[in-house]
Design an enzyme around this catalytic site. Sequence first.
Site, PDB file in Angstrom:
ATOM      1  CG  ASN A   1     -13.772   1.369  -4.544  1.00 17.54           C
ATOM      2  OD1 ASN A   1     -14.470  -0.205  -3.656  1.00 17.54           O
ATOM      3  ND2 ASN A   1     -12.694   2.053  -4.021  1.00 17.54           N
TER       4      ASN A   1
ATOM      5  CG  HIS B   1      -5.539   3.727   1.067  1.00 17.02           C
ATOM      6  ND1 HIS B   1      -6.116   1.594   0.392  1.00 17.02           N
ATOM      7  CD2 HIS B   1      -7.064   3.226  -0.052  1.00 17.02           C
ATOM      8  CE1 HIS B   1      -5.957   1.498   0.490  1.00 17.02           C
ATOM      9  NE2 HIS B   1      -6.595   1.933   0.205  1.00 17.02           N
TER      10      HIS B   1
ATOM     11  CG  ASP C   1      -2.187   0.883   1.021  1.00 14.83           C
ATOM     12  OD1 ASP C   1      -2.358   1.947   0.835  1.00 14.83           O
ATOM     13  OD2 ASP C   1      -2.741  -0.403   1.127  1.00 14.83           O
TER      14      ASP C   1
ATOM     15  CB  SER D   1      -9.271  -0.055   0.018  1.00 10.02           C
ATOM     16  OG  SER D   1      -8.837  -0.082  -1.105  1.00 10.02           O
TER      17      SER D   1
END
Length: 389
Positions: A264, A173, A140, A327
Site C-alpha cells: 500500500n 484485520h 493473518d 489486503s
Amino acid sequence: MNIAAFIDSLQEAVAESVITSTCQARFIRFRQQEHFLKFMELWSEQRQLPNEHVHIKPLSSIHSLACFLSDYTSLALFSPFITLETDNPVTIDANAVRSAAPSATTRSNEKAFSWGIKHVKAPQAWKKTIGQQIKIGVVDTGVDFNHPDLRHTLIHGVNLVYPLRPPVDDNGHGTHIAGIIAASNKYHGMTGVAPGALIAPVKAFDEFGSAFVSDIILAIEWCVQNRMDIINMSFGMKKRNKALLDAVTAAYQSGIIIVASSGNDGKRSTIDYPARYTQTIAVGATSKLRKVAPFSNRSNSIDIFAPGDKITSLWPQNSYHEMSGTSMATSHVSGAIALLLALYPNLSPSQIKTIVKRSIQPLKNYKTQRAIGELDITRMLQIARSSHK
C-alpha cells in the site's frame, strides 16, 4: 558435524540473547538436511531440560531454526555446516485503516455483499459454484469465531503467536479478510466471494499486526501439512528473504495456490514480498471506477488487480467495517480461485495463474507495457471451461 556440541553452543547463544537488549531475530540454516534431522532428534530428547528451548523454532521445510541471537561467536566453529540469515519483520497492510464506524449485525438484503463482490461478478457464478469445500488458509491475525457470518465457514486453525490458545482475532484485520473471502449469512448478514469455501485461520500476527518471517514460514508449513488448497497472504515486506522464498517454493511445489498483496505504498515500479515471488499470484487494488487505487503498489510484477478501496466486511464483536488496502483485493482473488477450484479441482498453481491472468478486464487510464487488468470471475470460469473441453 558434532550436533551435541552445536546444541551446547546454541543454548549458550540463546541464553545470552534473553538478557541482552540488542539481540536480532535470526535463521540458522543447516547446509545438509541430515544435520538438521540429527539436531531435531537430539533436541527433542533434551527439550524438557533447558528453558532456552522455548526460544528456538524449528522450521522443517527449510531445514532451519529461528531464534534471537545477540552474540553468535560461539557458533563460528560450525560455519562450514550452517549459515545465518536475518529473520525480517512482516506487517499486515499498514495503510489498511478502518474508515467507518461499526454497524449493526443485521443488514438489509441490499447490503448483503460489498460493491467488490458484485464488481468481480461473483453472484453470477453462484449458480454453478460457491467454492464448496475448498480449504483456504488465511495467514493473518486470526478470526472472530463468534461472528454469525462465519458460523458455517470456519474449520480448525492454529495460533502460532500464543500456541495454547485458539486463533482468535485481537486486531480485526483477519476477520475482515475472512469475510471478503467466504462470509456466509445471506439473509441476515454478508456474503463473501466464495460462501461455500472453508476458512482455516492461521494466526501468525499479533494484535498490532506484526510478525517475523519465521512465523510466516511456520504458517506455510501448517497449511501444507493440513492440505490447504489456497493460502491467502494479505501482508508484505520490503526486503527479499531467502528463507521465505524457499518455504513459498515448497508450498507451491506441493500444489498450493498462494495469493499475496502487492502493498500500500503507492509505488509505481515495485511491489512487496512475498507477492514479488513468481510462485505467488500478486494482487493490486482498484476502486469502483475500475482504476488503480492511489495507495496500491503497481508494476509489471502484479498479476491481477481486484477491488480494494472502501470495502465493507466483517469485524470482531459481530460488527462490520469499511477498510481499504491491497489486503482486501487479495481476498477477492482468493475467493475467486476457490470458485474455480471447486469446479476444476485438478488445476495446478501454474494453470490457475495462467487462467487468472487471461481473464482480466482492462483497467481505465492504466498504461503498461504488458496486458494487465482486473479480476472478472465470469471470464475466468469461461476460460477454464474452454480449456477443459
